[in-house]
Write a protein that holds these residues in place. Structure first.
Motif, PDB file in Angstrom:
ATOM      1  N   MET A 135       3.444   2.682   6.163  1.00  0.00           N
ATOM      2  CA  MET A 135       1.989   2.578   6.147  1.00  0.00           C
ATOM      3  C   MET A 135       1.520   1.344   6.905  1.00  0.00           C
ATOM      4  O   MET A 135       0.344   1.235   7.251  1.00  0.00           O
ATOM      5  CB  MET A 135       1.475   2.514   4.699  1.00  0.00           C
ATOM      6  CG  MET A 135       1.620   3.809   3.905  1.00  0.00           C
ATOM      7  SD  MET A 135       0.531   5.116   4.486  1.00  0.00           S
ATOM      8  CE  MET A 135      -1.065   4.490   3.935  1.00  0.00           C
TER       9      MET A 135
ATOM     10  N   SER B   6      -0.167  13.086  -4.135  1.00  0.00           N
ATOM     11  CA  SER B   6      -0.825  12.229  -3.157  1.00  0.00           C
ATOM     12  C   SER B   6      -2.148  11.763  -3.737  1.00  0.00           C
ATOM     13  O   SER B   6      -2.665  12.323  -4.704  1.00  0.00           O
ATOM     14  CB  SER B   6      -1.083  12.994  -1.854  1.00  0.00           C
ATOM     15  OG  SER B   6      -2.100  13.957  -2.044  1.00  0.00           O
ATOM     16  N   ARG B   7      -2.699  10.733  -3.130  1.00  0.00           N
ATOM     17  CA  ARG B   7      -3.987  10.235  -3.595  1.00  0.00           C
ATOM     18  C   ARG B   7      -5.101  11.226  -3.264  1.00  0.00           C
ATOM     19  O   ARG B   7      -6.183  11.148  -3.831  1.00  0.00           O
ATOM     20  CB  ARG B   7      -4.267   8.860  -2.983  1.00  0.00           C
ATOM     21  CG  ARG B   7      -3.226   7.849  -3.440  1.00  0.00           C
ATOM     22  CD  ARG B   7      -3.550   6.417  -3.156  1.00  0.00           C
ATOM     23  NE  ARG B   7      -2.504   5.586  -3.739  1.00  0.00           N
ATOM     24  CZ  ARG B   7      -2.447   5.202  -5.009  1.00  0.00           C
ATOM     25  NH1 ARG B   7      -3.414   5.557  -5.838  1.00  0.00           N
ATOM     26  NH2 ARG B   7      -1.453   4.468  -5.455  1.00  0.00           N
TER      27      ARG B   7
ATOM     28  N   VAL C  39       0.844  -1.200   0.000  1.00  0.00           N
ATOM     29  CA  VAL C  39       0.000   0.000   0.000  1.00  0.00           C
ATOM     30  C   VAL C  39       0.874   1.243   0.000  1.00  0.00           C
ATOM     31  O   VAL C  39       1.889   1.310   0.708  1.00  0.00           O
ATOM     32  CB  VAL C  39      -0.927   0.015   1.230  1.00  0.00           C
ATOM     33  CG1 VAL C  39      -1.714   1.321   1.311  1.00  0.00           C
ATOM     34  CG2 VAL C  39      -1.871  -1.178   1.200  1.00  0.00           C
ATOM     35  N   CYS C  40       0.488   2.245  -0.781  1.00  0.00           N
ATOM     36  CA  CYS C  40       1.203   3.521  -0.803  1.00  0.00           C
ATOM     37  C   CYS C  40       0.194   4.660  -0.798  1.00  0.00           C
ATOM     38  O   CYS C  40      -0.867   4.558  -1.420  1.00  0.00           O
ATOM     39  CB  CYS C  40       2.111   3.622  -2.029  1.00  0.00           C
ATOM     40  SG  CYS C  40       3.183   5.099  -1.993  1.00  0.00           S
ATOM     41  N   ASP C  41       0.539   5.744  -0.111  1.00  0.00           N
ATOM     42  CA  ASP C  41      -0.356   6.893  -0.034  1.00  0.00           C
ATOM     43  C   ASP C  41      -0.076   7.932  -1.107  1.00  0.00           C
ATOM     44  O   ASP C  41      -0.750   8.967  -1.164  1.00  0.00           O
ATOM     45  CB  ASP C  41      -0.294   7.541   1.356  1.00  0.00           C
ATOM     46  CG  ASP C  41       1.131   7.891   1.777  1.00  0.00           C
ATOM     47  OD1 ASP C  41       2.090   7.332   1.206  1.00  0.00           O
ATOM     48  OD2 ASP C  41       1.280   8.721   2.692  1.00  0.00           O
TER      49      ASP C  41
ATOM     50  N   HIS D 177      -0.582  -2.235  -4.097  1.00  0.00           N
ATOM     51  CA  HIS D 177      -1.956  -2.464  -3.662  1.00  0.00           C
ATOM     52  C   HIS D 177      -2.409  -3.919  -3.843  1.00  0.00           C
ATOM     53  O   HIS D 177      -3.484  -4.203  -4.335  1.00  0.00           O
ATOM     54  CB  HIS D 177      -2.898  -1.479  -4.363  1.00  0.00           C
ATOM     55  CG  HIS D 177      -2.476  -0.056  -4.156  1.00  0.00           C
ATOM     56  ND1 HIS D 177      -2.531   0.563  -2.926  1.00  0.00           N
ATOM     57  CD2 HIS D 177      -1.927   0.851  -5.014  1.00  0.00           C
ATOM     58  CE1 HIS D 177      -2.058   1.801  -3.039  1.00  0.00           C
ATOM     59  NE2 HIS D 177      -1.678   1.991  -4.290  1.00  0.00           N
TER      60      HIS D 177
ATOM     61  N   GLU E 279       4.623   1.918   0.650  1.00  0.00           N
ATOM     62  CA  GLU E 279       5.316   2.739   1.640  1.00  0.00           C
ATOM     63  C   GLU E 279       5.406   1.944   2.941  1.00  0.00           C
ATOM     64  O   GLU E 279       4.387   1.659   3.575  1.00  0.00           O
ATOM     65  CB  GLU E 279       4.549   4.049   1.851  1.00  0.00           C
ATOM     66  CG  GLU E 279       4.925   4.829   3.096  1.00  0.00           C
ATOM     67  CD  GLU E 279       6.422   5.075   3.237  1.00  0.00           C
ATOM     68  OE1 GLU E 279       6.945   4.875   4.357  1.00  0.00           O
ATOM     69  OE2 GLU E 279       7.078   5.434   2.236  1.00  0.00           O
TER      70      GLU E 279
ATOM     71  N   THR F 253       6.115  10.619   4.289  1.00  0.00           N
ATOM     72  CA  THR F 253       4.839  11.172   4.759  1.00  0.00           C
ATOM     73  C   THR F 253       4.468  10.707   6.158  1.00  0.00           C
ATOM     74  O   THR F 253       3.697  11.373   6.854  1.00  0.00           O
ATOM     75  CB  THR F 253       3.698  10.810   3.792  1.00  0.00           C
ATOM     76  OG1 THR F 253       3.535   9.375   3.766  1.00  0.00           O
ATOM     77  CG2 THR F 253       3.974  11.309   2.384  1.00  0.00           C
ATOM     78  N   GLN F 254       4.978   9.550   6.588  1.00  0.00           N
ATOM     79  CA  GLN F 254       4.581   8.960   7.868  1.00  0.00           C
ATOM     80  C   GLN F 254       5.683   9.010   8.929  1.00  0.00           C
ATOM     81  O   GLN F 254       5.544   8.405   9.993  1.00  0.00           O
ATOM     82  CB  GLN F 254       4.169   7.492   7.651  1.00  0.00           C
ATOM     83  CG  GLN F 254       3.132   7.268   6.571  1.00  0.00           C
ATOM     84  CD  GLN F 254       1.820   7.968   6.892  1.00  0.00           C
ATOM     85  OE1 GLN F 254       1.298   7.855   7.996  1.00  0.00           O
ATOM     86  NE2 GLN F 254       1.282   8.691   5.913  1.00  0.00           N
TER      87      GLN F 254
END
Length: 380
Positions: free
Chosen positions: A107, A166-167, A58-60, A73, A104, A132-133
């Protein structure tokens, strides 16, 4: 574990930053060389020395040029299983783990606990992240990691939004930069700013968009944040071949890098990746290899939610899949794995960062006894 791991240094500084790029030199470390010689003579190890671990796919972000698009995904390693896996790695001969992707890695909801388990076992940890995290795991990243490399690929929010959207359709550039500042203030390991050079073309081959003009600006920002290094990397196609550039574009990047050299000091370095070296020297995008077994695949492996692969280059490639930790323990998977499923002479004709290491290992197989050097970095 049968015996404590050798503690390899985490010294922060430009000399160490440059030395950790010496993949061939790393093979001669005291804690590494015996395994290397065993592999050079055709032996199998009870475990690899280094594991690339993708906790999640999963990636944001939704980067148009993402080279991992085909593997994104497809789920994650379950929370219970990944914590058991961390303990299995702790009980093995693994020296270092790189949290990477795929997706990522931060995540994954258990990312902080994974880091804690590995750190408590004496395993060195690296992280490749989009940044981002970082704030969610700041304590672990600042105190337990040997290094963190953040993929930015821009020097401004506007360019970042084009190449790393970003999404949620907004630029998270300010958030990532602030996260890096917070980490830089507290870090015990190294922090890197990664800049992947990217261009977009129309049907006539003309450049329609690029981040090339922001190399200098990004490098200045990297130093201002408190990074230990700024690394320039060349774009690869979906098959991992370097994408050759126009001479004038290469010259423009090199001019900016030359300017950035004036910023180098005891705490900051500007680095070229091996694939940018190939592009700037106009090297052939095909790297011929005259050997049929990748010895490094016995020393290092890639664990993902969809299977275990010989290396990150073959992540998601059915031919390069050697096992699955969903249905077996790590030790069971590795004991049954065939690390020779990939023939480098046929399957790895791109420029491979591990090629010089494979050449060196072949030399060690037939040459006189090698003299070990002191340990300095387990990320071979």
């Amino acid at each position: 574990m049968d015996e404590p791991r050798t503690q390899l240094g985490d010294t922060v500084g430009t000399q160490f930053v440059e030395r950790n790029l010496d993949l061939v030199g790393k093979l001669h470390q005291r804690s590494v060389l015996p395994a290397v010689l065993d592999v050079a003579r055709g032996g199998r190890l009870s475990s690899p020395l280094v594991v690339d671990l993708d906790p999640t796919t999963v990636c944001d972000l939704a980067c148009p040029e993402c080279i991992s698009t085909q593997v994104l995904h497809h789920g994650q390693i379950g929370q219970d299983r990944i914590l058991r896996l961390a303990h299995e790695l702790a009980d093995s001969k693994v020296l270092a783990v790189i949290l990477i992707g795929g997706g990522e890695p931060l995540m994954h909801r258990s990312a902080g606990r994974i880091i804690e388990v590995l750190h408590e076992a004496g395993i060195k940890i690296g992280l490749v992240t989009n940044g981002t995290q970082i704030h969610r795991h700041l304590d672990q990243l600042a105190g337990m990691l040997s290094w963190v490399r953040v993929s930015i690929d821009a020097g401004t929010s506007e360019t970042y939004a084009k190449f790393r959207p970003s999404r949620g359709k907004r630029s998270v550039f300010p958030q990532v930069i602030e996260n890096m500042r917070m980490l830089a203030d507290r870090k015990s390991g190294r922090l890197g700013y990664s800049f992947l050079l990217m261009q977009r073309f129309d049907e006539q081959g003309r450049v329609t968009d690029s981040n090339y003009a922001e190399v200098y600006r990004a490098g200045v920002l990297a130093k201002e944040i408190g990074c230990d290094y700024f690394e320039v990397k060349a774009m690869l196609d979906e098959d991992h071949y370097t994408v050759n550039q126009r001479p004038e574009d290469i010259a423009g990047v090199e001019a900016q890098i030359a300017e950035l050299r004036a910023l180098e000091d005891e705490g900051f370095r500007v680095l070229h990746s091996s694939n940018w070296q190939a592009v700037r020297h106009r090297s052939d995008t095909v790297q011929e290899k005259d050997y049929h077994r990748c010895a490094v695949a016995e020393l290092r492996t890639t664990v993902t939610p969809t299977g275990v692969y010989v290396c990150p280059y073959h992540r998601g490639n059915p031919k390069g899949r050697i096992g699955d930790i969903q249905s077996a323990t790590f030790a069971e998977m590795w004991a049954a794995a065939d690390t020779a499923v990939i023939d480098p002479s046929e399957d790895c004709r791109f420029v491979c960062a591990r090629h010089p290491s494979n050449v060196e290992i072949a030399t060690l197989a037939t040459g006189p006894g090698a003299e070990p050097c002191d340990d300095f970095d387990p990320f071979i």
